[in-house]
Design a protein around this motif. Structure first.
Motif, PDB file in Angstrom:
ATOM      1  N   THR A 146       0.848  -1.184   0.000  1.00  0.00           N
ATOM      2  CA  THR A 146       0.000   0.000   0.000  1.00  0.00           C
ATOM      3  C   THR A 146       0.889   1.241   0.000  1.00  0.00           C
ATOM      4  O   THR A 146       2.064   1.164   0.398  1.00  0.00           O
ATOM      5  CB  THR A 146      -0.903   0.031   1.250  1.00  0.00           C
ATOM      6  OG1 THR A 146      -0.060   0.216   2.402  1.00  0.00           O
ATOM      7  CG2 THR A 146      -1.740  -1.227   1.382  1.00  0.00           C
ATOM      8  N   GLU A 148       0.884   3.599   2.103  1.00  0.00           N
ATOM      9  CA  GLU A 148       1.350   3.808   3.476  1.00  0.00           C
ATOM     10  C   GLU A 148       2.517   2.873   3.798  1.00  0.00           C
ATOM     11  O   GLU A 148       3.495   3.286   4.422  1.00  0.00           O
ATOM     12  CB  GLU A 148       0.207   3.590   4.466  1.00  0.00           C
ATOM     13  CG  GLU A 148       0.593   3.937   5.885  1.00  0.00           C
ATOM     14  CD  GLU A 148      -0.603   3.983   6.816  1.00  0.00           C
ATOM     15  OE1 GLU A 148      -0.447   3.535   7.962  1.00  0.00           O
ATOM     16  OE2 GLU A 148      -1.678   4.474   6.408  1.00  0.00           O
ATOM     17  N   ASP A 149       2.422   1.619   3.373  1.00  0.00           N
ATOM     18  CA  ASP A 149       3.511   0.667   3.611  1.00  0.00           C
ATOM     19  C   ASP A 149       4.791   1.096   2.876  1.00  0.00           C
ATOM     20  O   ASP A 149       5.890   0.951   3.402  1.00  0.00           O
ATOM     21  CB  ASP A 149       3.122  -0.746   3.194  1.00  0.00           C
ATOM     22  CG  ASP A 149       2.114  -1.372   4.148  1.00  0.00           C
ATOM     23  OD1 ASP A 149       2.004  -0.913   5.297  1.00  0.00           O
ATOM     24  OD2 ASP A 149       1.425  -2.330   3.721  1.00  0.00           O
ATOM     25  N   TYR A 151       5.639   4.170   2.170  1.00  0.00           N
ATOM     26  CA  TYR A 151       6.158   5.314   2.929  1.00  0.00           C
ATOM     27  C   TYR A 151       6.873   4.835   4.194  1.00  0.00           C
ATOM     28  O   TYR A 151       7.990   5.267   4.489  1.00  0.00           O
ATOM     29  CB  TYR A 151       5.011   6.263   3.281  1.00  0.00           C
ATOM     30  CG  TYR A 151       5.429   7.371   4.207  1.00  0.00           C
ATOM     31  CD1 TYR A 151       6.133   8.469   3.725  1.00  0.00           C
ATOM     32  CD2 TYR A 151       5.131   7.323   5.565  1.00  0.00           C
ATOM     33  CE1 TYR A 151       6.534   9.488   4.577  1.00  0.00           C
ATOM     34  CE2 TYR A 151       5.532   8.335   6.420  1.00  0.00           C
ATOM     35  CZ  TYR A 151       6.225   9.412   5.922  1.00  0.00           C
ATOM     36  OH  TYR A 151       6.626  10.415   6.769  1.00  0.00           O
ATOM     37  N   LEU A 152       6.243   3.932   4.945  1.00  0.00           N
ATOM     38  CA  LEU A 152       6.844   3.432   6.181  1.00  0.00           C
ATOM     39  C   LEU A 152       8.149   2.679   5.899  1.00  0.00           C
ATOM     40  O   LEU A 152       9.117   2.807   6.655  1.00  0.00           O
ATOM     41  CB  LEU A 152       5.855   2.528   6.930  1.00  0.00           C
ATOM     42  CG  LEU A 152       4.652   3.253   7.541  1.00  0.00           C
ATOM     43  CD1 LEU A 152       3.611   2.253   8.033  1.00  0.00           C
ATOM     44  CD2 LEU A 152       5.084   4.200   8.640  1.00  0.00           C
ATOM     45  N   SER A 180      -2.000  12.953  -0.796  1.00  0.00           N
ATOM     46  CA  SER A 180      -2.091  11.622  -0.181  1.00  0.00           C
ATOM     47  C   SER A 180      -0.956  11.399   0.806  1.00  0.00           C
ATOM     48  O   SER A 180      -1.158  10.822   1.881  1.00  0.00           O
ATOM     49  CB  SER A 180      -2.078  10.534  -1.254  1.00  0.00           C
ATOM     50  OG  SER A 180      -3.224  10.619  -2.058  1.00  0.00           O
ATOM     51  N   ARG A 183      -1.751  13.147   4.020  1.00  0.00           N
ATOM     52  CA  ARG A 183      -2.741  12.395   4.798  1.00  0.00           C
ATOM     53  C   ARG A 183      -2.086  11.218   5.517  1.00  0.00           C
ATOM     54  O   ARG A 183      -2.389  10.942   6.682  1.00  0.00           O
ATOM     55  CB  ARG A 183      -3.868  11.898   3.892  1.00  0.00           C
ATOM     56  CG  ARG A 183      -4.764  13.007   3.414  1.00  0.00           C
ATOM     57  CD  ARG A 183      -5.880  12.468   2.544  1.00  0.00           C
ATOM     58  NE  ARG A 183      -6.656  13.562   1.992  1.00  0.00           N
ATOM     59  CZ  ARG A 183      -7.080  13.635   0.753  1.00  0.00           C
ATOM     60  NH1 ARG A 183      -6.828  12.657  -0.106  1.00  0.00           N
ATOM     61  NH2 ARG A 183      -7.765  14.671   0.336  1.00  0.00           N
ATOM     62  N   ILE A 184      -1.202  10.505   4.822  1.00  0.00           N
ATOM     63  CA  ILE A 184      -0.502   9.375   5.439  1.00  0.00           C
ATOM     64  C   ILE A 184       0.341   9.865   6.609  1.00  0.00           C
ATOM     65  O   ILE A 184       0.310   9.287   7.704  1.00  0.00           O
ATOM     66  CB  ILE A 184       0.363   8.629   4.401  1.00  0.00           C
ATOM     67  CG1 ILE A 184      -0.525   7.872   3.414  1.00  0.00           C
ATOM     68  CG2 ILE A 184       1.360   7.681   5.074  1.00  0.00           C
ATOM     69  CD1 ILE A 184       0.224   7.303   2.212  1.00  0.00           C
ATOM     70  N   ARG A 185       1.073  10.949   6.394  1.00  0.00           N
ATOM     71  CA  ARG A 185       1.938  11.471   7.456  1.00  0.00           C
ATOM     72  C   ARG A 185       1.123  11.909   8.673  1.00  0.00           C
ATOM     73  O   ARG A 185       1.513  11.686   9.813  1.00  0.00           O
ATOM     74  CB  ARG A 185       2.776  12.630   6.914  1.00  0.00           C
ATOM     75  CG  ARG A 185       3.853  12.152   5.951  1.00  0.00           C
ATOM     76  CD  ARG A 185       4.514  13.305   5.197  1.00  0.00           C
ATOM     77  NE  ARG A 185       4.994  14.372   6.021  1.00  0.00           N
ATOM     78  CZ  ARG A 185       6.211  14.456   6.572  1.00  0.00           C
ATOM     79  NH1 ARG A 185       7.089  13.511   6.331  1.00  0.00           N
ATOM     80  NH2 ARG A 185       6.563  15.497   7.306  1.00  0.00           N
ATOM     81  N   ARG A 187      -1.789  10.699   9.563  1.00  0.00           N
ATOM     82  CA  ARG A 187      -2.402   9.510  10.171  1.00  0.00           C
ATOM     83  C   ARG A 187      -1.419   8.723  11.050  1.00  0.00           C
ATOM     84  O   ARG A 187      -1.806   8.158  12.055  1.00  0.00           O
ATOM     85  CB  ARG A 187      -2.934   8.610   9.036  1.00  0.00           C
ATOM     86  CG  ARG A 187      -3.976   7.645   9.447  1.00  0.00           C
ATOM     87  CD  ARG A 187      -4.678   6.926   8.306  1.00  0.00           C
ATOM     88  NE  ARG A 187      -3.830   6.507   7.206  1.00  0.00           N
ATOM     89  CZ  ARG A 187      -3.962   6.941   5.945  1.00  0.00           C
ATOM     90  NH1 ARG A 187      -4.858   7.840   5.629  1.00  0.00           N
ATOM     91  NH2 ARG A 187      -3.162   6.498   4.988  1.00  0.00           N
ATOM     92  N   ILE A 188      -0.124   8.714  10.669  1.00  0.00           N
ATOM     93  CA  ILE A 188       0.818   7.867  11.412  1.00  0.00           C
ATOM     94  C   ILE A 188       1.577   8.621  12.511  1.00  0.00           C
ATOM     95  O   ILE A 188       2.392   8.022  13.192  1.00  0.00           O
ATOM     96  CB  ILE A 188       1.816   7.157  10.472  1.00  0.00           C
ATOM     97  CG1 ILE A 188       2.669   8.159   9.733  1.00  0.00           C
ATOM     98  CG2 ILE A 188       1.098   6.233   9.540  1.00  0.00           C
ATOM     99  CD1 ILE A 188       3.770   7.532   8.905  1.00  0.00           C
TER     100      ILE A 188
END
Length: 189
Positions: A146, A148-149, A151-152, A180, A183-185, A187-188
């Motif tokens: 994903t 997000e994955d 990015y992480l 996007s 938003r990911i940043r 959220r985590i």
């Protein structure tokens, strides 16, 4: 000691001092400023480049945007595959994101070394294999992880990249929009 004796080649430990000296003869040091476009799409190139210091964004352009697909850093070799293997025009662009020190590699001279030295030829083959594996892993990550994955994973394995390039370029690199990524940043955190 010559200027080139400080060259830090990728996979250099696989080469004898004699082979390193032969490769160094194909190199010319150059220093270029941040923002310089080393290669534009639809250009041909008779050179590759070994990065001594700096970071380079490799991207393609479409009708409406630029898509970053790689960042090259110290010890990486920049080369357009189409230009190197097929003497064709490139599809990618190389943009320097920092003031950058490079060694320009004369590709014709290197190709001649491949014919003259099995050790240098095998070194180049191994370097090419590692780049192919890296590219395949990157493609698989885009297909199965994903955003997000991705990015992480980047945060975990390449945290210094965030200090050297813009978030917009990181978003492009992991295949998402800057919105996007924001938003990911958020959220985590």
């Amino acid at each position: 000691m010559s200027f080139f004796s400080r060259v830090d080649l990728p996979l250099e430990e696989l080469l004898s001092d004699t082979s390193v000296a032969l490769i160094e003869q194909t190199l010319t040091p150059i220093v270029l400023p941040k923002g310089y476009r080393l290669l534009e799409d639809k250009e041909g190139s008779k050179h590759a480049y070994l990065i001594k210091k700096g970071i380079v964004r490799i991207f393609v352009t479409t009708e409406c945007k630029e898509i970053t697909f790689e960042f090259a850093r110290e010890k990486d070799i920049l080369s357009t595959s189409l230009g190197y293997f097929y003497q064709s025009l490139s599809y990618e662009c190389f943009e320097l994101l920092e003031d950058t020190t490079l060694y320009q590699i004369d590709l014709e001279a290197m190709k001649q070394l491949f014919y003259e030295s099995l050790e240098i030829c095998n070194w180049a083959r191994q370097f090419t294999e590692l780049n192919a594996i890296k590219t395949q892993k990157q493609l698989i990550d885009i297909l199965v992880l994903t955003p997000e994955d991705r990015y992480l994973h980047l945060m975990k394995h390449d945290k210094t990249l965030f200090q050297r390039v813009s978030l917009k370029q990181i978003a492009s690199y992991i295949g998402i929009s800057p919105i996007s990524l924001s938003r990911i940043r958020a959220r985590i955190k």
